[in-house]
Design a protein around this motif. Structure first.
Motif, PDB file in Angstrom:
ATOM      1  N   GLU A 170      29.408 -21.679  -3.333  1.00 58.99           N
ATOM      2  CA  GLU A 170      29.186 -21.981  -1.913  1.00 58.99           C
ATOM      3  C   GLU A 170      29.519 -20.767  -1.046  1.00 58.99           C
ATOM      4  O   GLU A 170      28.756 -20.380  -0.163  1.00 58.99           O
ATOM      5  CB  GLU A 170      30.046 -23.182  -1.477  1.00 58.99           C
ATOM      6  N   ALA A 171      30.666 -20.131  -1.347  1.00 57.02           N
ATOM      7  CA  ALA A 171      31.097 -18.991  -0.533  1.00 57.02           C
ATOM      8  C   ALA A 171      30.125 -17.822  -0.678  1.00 57.02           C
ATOM      9  O   ALA A 171      29.820 -17.122   0.295  1.00 57.02           O
ATOM     10  CB  ALA A 171      32.506 -18.566  -0.945  1.00 57.02           C
ATOM     11  N   SER A 202      31.879 -24.848   9.194  1.00 55.63           N
ATOM     12  CA  SER A 202      32.862 -25.918   9.387  1.00 55.63           C
ATOM     13  C   SER A 202      34.268 -25.350   9.177  1.00 55.63           C
ATOM     14  O   SER A 202      34.428 -24.217   8.682  1.00 55.63           O
ATOM     15  CB  SER A 202      32.607 -27.034   8.376  1.00 55.63           C
ATOM     16  N   ALA A 203      35.289 -26.148   9.511  1.00 57.69           N
ATOM     17  CA  ALA A 203      36.674 -25.689   9.305  1.00 57.69           C
ATOM     18  C   ALA A 203      36.905 -25.404   7.821  1.00 57.69           C
ATOM     19  O   ALA A 203      37.555 -24.406   7.449  1.00 57.69           O
ATOM     20  CB  ALA A 203      37.647 -26.760   9.818  1.00 57.69           C
ATOM     21  N   ALA A 204      36.344 -26.252   6.953  1.00 53.18           N
ATOM     22  CA  ALA A 204      36.541 -26.055   5.506  1.00 53.18           C
ATOM     23  C   ALA A 204      35.856 -24.766   5.045  1.00 53.18           C
ATOM     24  O   ALA A 204      36.396 -24.006   4.241  1.00 53.18           O
ATOM     25  CB  ALA A 204      35.972 -27.258   4.752  1.00 53.18           C
ATOM     26  N   GLN A 205      34.654 -24.508   5.598  1.00 56.58           N
ATOM     27  CA  GLN A 205      33.945 -23.271   5.203  1.00 56.58           C
ATOM     28  C   GLN A 205      34.665 -22.027   5.729  1.00 56.58           C
ATOM     29  O   GLN A 205      34.720 -21.008   5.059  1.00 56.58           O
ATOM     30  CB  GLN A 205      32.506 -23.303   5.745  1.00 56.58           C
ATOM     31  N   TYR A 238      37.710 -16.384   0.087  1.00 55.04           N
ATOM     32  CA  TYR A 238      36.687 -15.680  -0.712  1.00 55.04           C
ATOM     33  C   TYR A 238      36.787 -14.164  -0.510  1.00 55.04           C
ATOM     34  O   TYR A 238      36.606 -13.384  -1.446  1.00 55.04           O
ATOM     35  CB  TYR A 238      35.319 -16.196  -0.279  1.00 55.04           C
ATOM     36  N   LEU A 239      37.079 -13.772   0.736  1.00 57.23           N
ATOM     37  CA  LEU A 239      37.147 -12.333   1.012  1.00 57.23           C
ATOM     38  C   LEU A 239      38.301 -11.659   0.275  1.00 57.23           C
ATOM     39  O   LEU A 239      38.335 -10.443   0.143  1.00 57.23           O
ATOM     40  CB  LEU A 239      37.288 -12.082   2.525  1.00 57.23           C
TER      41      LEU A 239
END
Ligand code: DHE
Length: 548
Positions: free
Chosen positions: A34-35, A94-97, A104-105
């Protein structure tokens, strides 16, 4: 196939859990997928697929770990004054994303896949063979058609510049970026951010795609051969990943040649795998494409007269080359090295750098820029800036106006602090230059058109957009998201009208506004439910002739 899926097959399938020892951040394969997809869609354009930075800063994990999850979340949510969008606040993440991306970074980026000619050929389709295409134009106004990017739905609207009817809506690549015509104007060539190139036949009564191919995984530029001996013979795609130049047959999009652009930075001679292709412009005088290699800071003059054995002149310019366009004579390519605040000037007749001009603003972003034959300064070319309110004009005629050549002869300011400008545009028949500001955080400044008089080179008027054209839409997180202001301008063929589009949310249609380019009156609102996220607009005649 979406990039994340490609990546998951090529690179991450065997990873299971990815972790970094120092920060002890662990992402599951599903989170990583997803990331990676979000990063490709939202971040890679500015920060690079390998996260080494370009228009946006370097985001490699060692540096990111030093900043930590909370700081990164804050930046991703709020954006920055340097031009990074407020991804969280705007509801696009979104907050979760936002939390996921901050993590992820801090882990290693997956290695993106390579692509061969054979890989490309698998996606190549001639949808309508040349012999079955019209033998003559079936529509009267095709030379005044506009191709309008419907960015977030991956489509192109073909709008008749005379009747203002939407004559066709054609599918294209993911988050379609730009279109360019061939020299005759008949075909509109389209490039998606996913590297999918397609061509639309404008001679058809209802224009359709006649061929398509996935040339790479990430791309921004497409153009064609415009030299008289090669009219409508080749198309060329510039890829961000794999960093390369792909030559295609202009009738069928059959892939003919790939040239890698991975090479050494012009100044420090450091090897750069991710040396992405930014702007491409076709010479009208030579069988040559002028190609910006972003990270190495070279402009490649690519001689396509012998397509199997091309000759390339690598002109040293400045690093992080982005967009640019011709001067009035179409001899000099004026291009922005935006992270270095420099405008590089390439003499395509002599094949050399003429000047690196400090842009005296923050992050020049010309698009193609704007040309004016000015009564005092002679021919000049102009650009705005993303990070400051400066509009600059540079003299471009070393023969008749040598004192002004390659100098900023005039600098004007957009009203109010801050930048946010993406495009300026002009036409020989319009007394005005038009400038937008869609990425300015201030609502009022973001939703105006800035009108610059070609004689005084000052902003003489602002045209506020009526709120009724800036319809809000509901984001997936339930928040109401306002449409951004007007983005990008294009003139009709005779220059009597200037068109801009409201950069809306993909959940609602947003209109194209048509102004009289002399009286500045709003003449027509093209409001069609199929116009979802209209951004770039490309008029056939002006694109064929490189008029701006
Ligand atoms: Fe563009 C031109 C790259 C984001 C609309 N954009 C260009 C060019 C490049 C480029 C290299 C020059 C192409 C050429 O002339 O051959 N653009 C990028 C990015 O890397 C960036 C910053 C981030 C990304 O992830 O893609 C980016 N661009 C955008 C947008 O968000 C815009 C505003 C809206 C959209 O539809 O995507 C956008 N870019 C445009 C347009 C042009 C363009 C309309 C052509 C201008 C013209 O008048 O010719």
């Amino acid at each position: 196939m979406k990039l994340s899926k490609v990546l998951s097959i090529a690179a991450i399938a065997c990873l299971g859990l990815v972790s970094t020892a120092a920060a002890e951040i662990k992402l599951s394969k599903a989170q990583m997928d997803e990331a990676t997809e979000v990063y490709f869609d939202r971040c890679a354009g500015c920060h690079g697929m390998l996260r080494k930075g370009a228009l946006g800063p370097n985001l490699e994990p060692e540096k990111m770990k030093g900043m930590g999850t909370d700081t990164l979340k804050y930046i991703i949510h709020e954006g920055t004054p340097g031009g990074m969008p407020e991804w969280g606040k705007s509801g696009e993440l979104s907050a979760a994303q936002t939390d996921l991306m901050a993590k992820y970074l801090q882990v290693e980026a997956p290695q993106p896949p390579e692509k061969s000619l054979a890989d490309m050929k698998k996606s190549h389709k001639v949808l309508i063979p040349v012999k079955d295409r019209p033998k003559a134009p079936e529509a009267k106004n095709w030379k005044d058609y506009f191709a309008v990017i419907l960015r977030d739905v991956g489509q192109i609207a073909i709008v008749d510049g005379v009747t203002k009817d939407v004559v066709s809506v054609v599918p294209s690549g993911f988050a379609t970026h730009i279109t360019r015509t061939g020299a005759s104007g008949r075909y509109m060539y389209v490039i998606g951010r996913d590297g999918k190139a397609s061509m639309i036949d404008l001679w058809m009564k209802v224009p359709k795609n006649v061929a398509e191919i996935r040339t790479c995984n990430d791309a921004r530029a497409i153009d064609t051969s415009k030299h008289k001996d090669y009219l409508d013979k080749y198309a060329v795609v510039g890829c961000y990943w794999p960093p390369s130049i792909v030559t295609l047959d202009a009738d069928t999009l059959d892939p003919l040649k790939i040239v890698s652009t991975a090479s050494y930075t012009y100044d420090e001679n450091v090897y750069t795998r991710e040396a992405r292709v930014a702007a491409i412009i076709a010479s009208h005088d030579k069988p040559e494409w002028v190609i910006n290699i972003k990270e190495t800071g070279q402009v490649w003059l690519y001689d396509y007269s012998n397509i199997k054995n091309p000759k390339i002149t690598m002109v040293e310019a400045e690093r992080f080359l982005h967009d640019g366009g011709w001067d009035l004579s179409k001899r000099y390519f004026m291009t922005a090295a935006n992270a270095r605040n420099v405008i590089s000037v390439i003499d395509t007749k002599e094949g050399k750098l003429v000047a690196n001009i400090p842009s005296e603003g923050n992050k020049p972003h010309p698009g193609r820029g704007v040309n004016v034959d000015h009564p005092k300064y002679g021919p000049i070319w102009g650009s705005g800036h993303i990070g400051s309110n400066d509009i600059i004009f540079i003299g471009t005629d070393p023969v008749n106006h040598p004192k002004n050549a390659w100098k900023i002869v005039k600098k004007t300011k957009l009203p109010g602090d801050g930048g946010g400008n993406l495009f300026v545009k002009g036409h020989p028949n319009s007394p005005y230059i038009f400038a937008d500001r869609p990425v300015h955080p201030d609502r009022k400044l973001q939703t105006q058109i800035y009108v610059i008089d070609k004689n005084t080179l000052e902003v003489v008027k602002t045209l506020p957009i009526d709120e009724k054209y800036l319809k809000p839409a509901k984001a997936p997180n339930g928040k109401e998201v306002q449409a951004r202001g007007p983005v990008h301008f294009e003139f009709n063929a005779d220059g009597s009208e200037v068109w801009t589009s409201i950069w809306g949310n993909k959940l609602a249609a947003s209109p194209i506004l048509v102004y009289d380019s002399k009286t500045l009156k709003l003449k027509k609102v093209i409001d069609d439910k199929r116009l979802i996220t209209p951004t770039g607009k490309f008029n056939v005649t002006n694109t064929m002739n490189d008029t701006y």
